[in-house]
Design an enzyme around this catalytic site. Sequence first.
Site, PDB file in Angstrom:
ATOM      1  CE  LYS A   1      -4.510   0.554   3.910  1.00 40.50           C
ATOM      2  NZ  LYS A   1      -4.009   0.200   2.551  1.00 40.50           N
TER       3      LYS A   1
ATOM      4  CB  SER B   1      -0.930   0.014   1.222  1.00 39.98           C
ATOM      5  OG  SER B   1      -1.780  -1.108   1.210  1.00 39.98           O
TER       6      SER B   1
END
Length: 851
Positions: free
Chosen positions: A785, A742
């Site tokens: 997130k 990521s």
Amino acid sequence: MAAGSAIQIPTRLPLLLTHESVLLPGSTMRTSVDSPRNMQLVRSRLLKGTSLRSTIIGVIPNTSDPTSDCDDLPNLHRIGTAALAIQVVGSNWPKPHYTLLVTGLCRFQVLQLLKEKPYPIAEVQQLDRLEQFTNGHKSEEELGELSEQFYKYAVQLVEMLDMSVPAVAKLRRLLDNLPREALPDILTSIIRTTNQEKLQILDAVRLEERFKMTIPLLVRQIEGLKLLQKTRKSKQDDDKRVVAIRPIRKFSHGSITEDEEEEEDHDDVVMLEKKIRTSSMSEQALKVCLKEIKRLKKMPQSMPEYALTRNYLELMVELPWNKSTKDRLEIRAARIVLDNDHYAMEKLKKRVLEYLAVRQLKNNLKGPILCFVGPPGVGKTSVGRSIAKTLGREFHRIALGGVCDQSDIRGHRRTYVGSMPGRIINGLKTVGVNNPVFLLDEVDKLAKSLQGDPAAALLEVLDPEQNHSFTDHYLNVAFDLSQVLFIATANTTATIPPALLDRMEVIQVPGYTQEEKIEIAHRHLIPKQLELHGLTPQQIQIPQVTTLGIITRYTREAGVRALDRKLGAICRAVAVKVAEGQHKEAKPDRAEVGEGEDCKEHITEDAKSESINDTADLALPPEMPILIDFHALKDILGPPMYDMEVSERLNQPGVAIGLAWTPLGGEIMFVEASRMDGEGQLTLTGQLGDVMKESAHLAISWLRSNAKRYQLTNASGSFDLLDNTDIHLHFPAGAVTKDGPSAGVTIVTCLASLFSGRLVCSDVAMTGEITLRGLVLPVGGIKDKVLAAHRAGLKRIIIPQRNEKDLEEIAAHVRQDLTFVLAGCLDEVLNAAFDGGFAVKARLQHLNSKL
């Protein structure tokens, strides 16, 4: 006293001191020897002796051997028994000792103790005659009426027993063959008598006195046998067994004999068989239980397998084969219960209501296998308890964290010592119904060992196509688990084996937003803490602004456990203030005992000073209710643990903010880069995994290939970014291991800021995987997130374009506070990360001359 044909014992005998038993002439006794002097007697006399004389010892009753050689001998009992040692057995467990088998020969009297060490030796005088009984016994006229009466009672006692038993028949023959003067000692040692009674018989040197003392003992035994036969009259023909010559206790005290205990155990076995036949167990289980009950009836109680078999049958009877609770299927009432117990968690509530709706339409629906996956503290375990409450079912929790033995799930086979059923069967026995709610807590923390893999054992439990016939190793028969509602909890699915994960319906439980935490705190946490600390809302008030301050400045988590602990600390501080206030209110009452105006003035001055001090304490004012503001928060919890440092850390080029997912929820992650003169090396620090290292190499390769396009140069102005330049990439919080794809777009943005000299926008966070062609690929954990970025106060988030579908799971008020940039390539990422975009140099068009 001996005649010419009599056998004489030695005049000097080594003495064996006993305290727990009494040896009579003509009887045999087994005794344990572990004291120093007795041990020395066995080693030096019995084990090393080679003649028959060395095996004759004197046994002194009612005298204990001192535990140390240094201690003096106690007073010896006057009368002892000369004995012949027949057998000596030694052992070292649990401590060194010998076991002696001795037979009594005759009585003797201790005249003088000659020696005490290493073992006592005494000069003795023989009191009984040791004749060789080959010429028959004396005439009845010489024995007299007393011996005749004794003989009559002895014959009556023996004939009350079962003569088919060899031991009883042998005893009957001894009564006719032995001289009657030897019978009192022999029968006293056979019937149940106390040591004190035996000691009295031993001390009775005169034969007439011995007969008189033994006859009452025989009469007592005969009366006891008559009483026993009367109580068992109905079963006298069927159960004609040998009654123990030594009953356990005296009948005069109303005690229970061994036969009565056997009768009670037999009745228990009959009751157990009746329970088995009336139970609703399956046909296969009933067949196995009836076979085991037949074996149990034929088995002696002294066998170890008797208790194991009985425990197995009792467990089979207690299991809820067909016993179940009735479900509450009212959807409206279920929704009210779920909303009252938990705030948010819409996915979980929706799934439970769907199950209730289907159960209304189909009664024989199999229980679903659910798996709640989310960070700690979000209520996965407590919502399982609420589901059981909603359905009206029993609830049982099984903690699987750290379990490394498959026998914990399937049980042990009954061939092992200490075998027991597994946790599933034990849980069913505990709740008493076959349709409970089972919570398999921490299913992601199962371990493997030499005892097997418990995760593999769960495959049968959690498979709807197999658990209708789950076979526990201890039961060894199938049990239906299809009506059980299994709920597993986990922090991550990464450590769950794929085969086990495939059998469960995974429901993600994300972390809470700030608004949800405030609601949870004021609906559930604060009332709970007030009740735990004995406070009332009239004594303390915590505004929502203060709760928000605790959430943002003192906790940074996905769940609410740390928030709950901070609220508990506030309540404790307020409880101290309330208790001190009550103590101060009691002072003026005690001061009123003083006399005169001066005393009153003194009291008022003290009260004024106390009130001034109280008002000076801004953290805990004395007025009720006590209001918790930011000043009180700082005094109670200390300075804030977390600061809004985002803008401060983005004040120079080479810094970007990424978003990471962890089992504890989402987090923001800073990426820092610097360059220096060198040989073109790339250094990576921060405990990075292999995937993140590959993402860093991808990022630098893509920037080097597009350096001219974005006008990126190194310190010397070259488009080769690694020409005489070293690059260092660091991910702070170096103690935490990091891995995953990521961070690709974050690394590219950080390096682009470093080489362009421009600052990344301080309110932008990003996540996404990159390719060598500059594409942005989707990643997971978007909701966690996004919530982490929202907690940190960021306003813009760059995510892959293919993750747009994940934004629907985010609450509407969170989406309103944030601006999402959907990027399909790195050009769009760079344009969104920098103010005014990231300019690309236009390519000049070259025209070919036609001349």
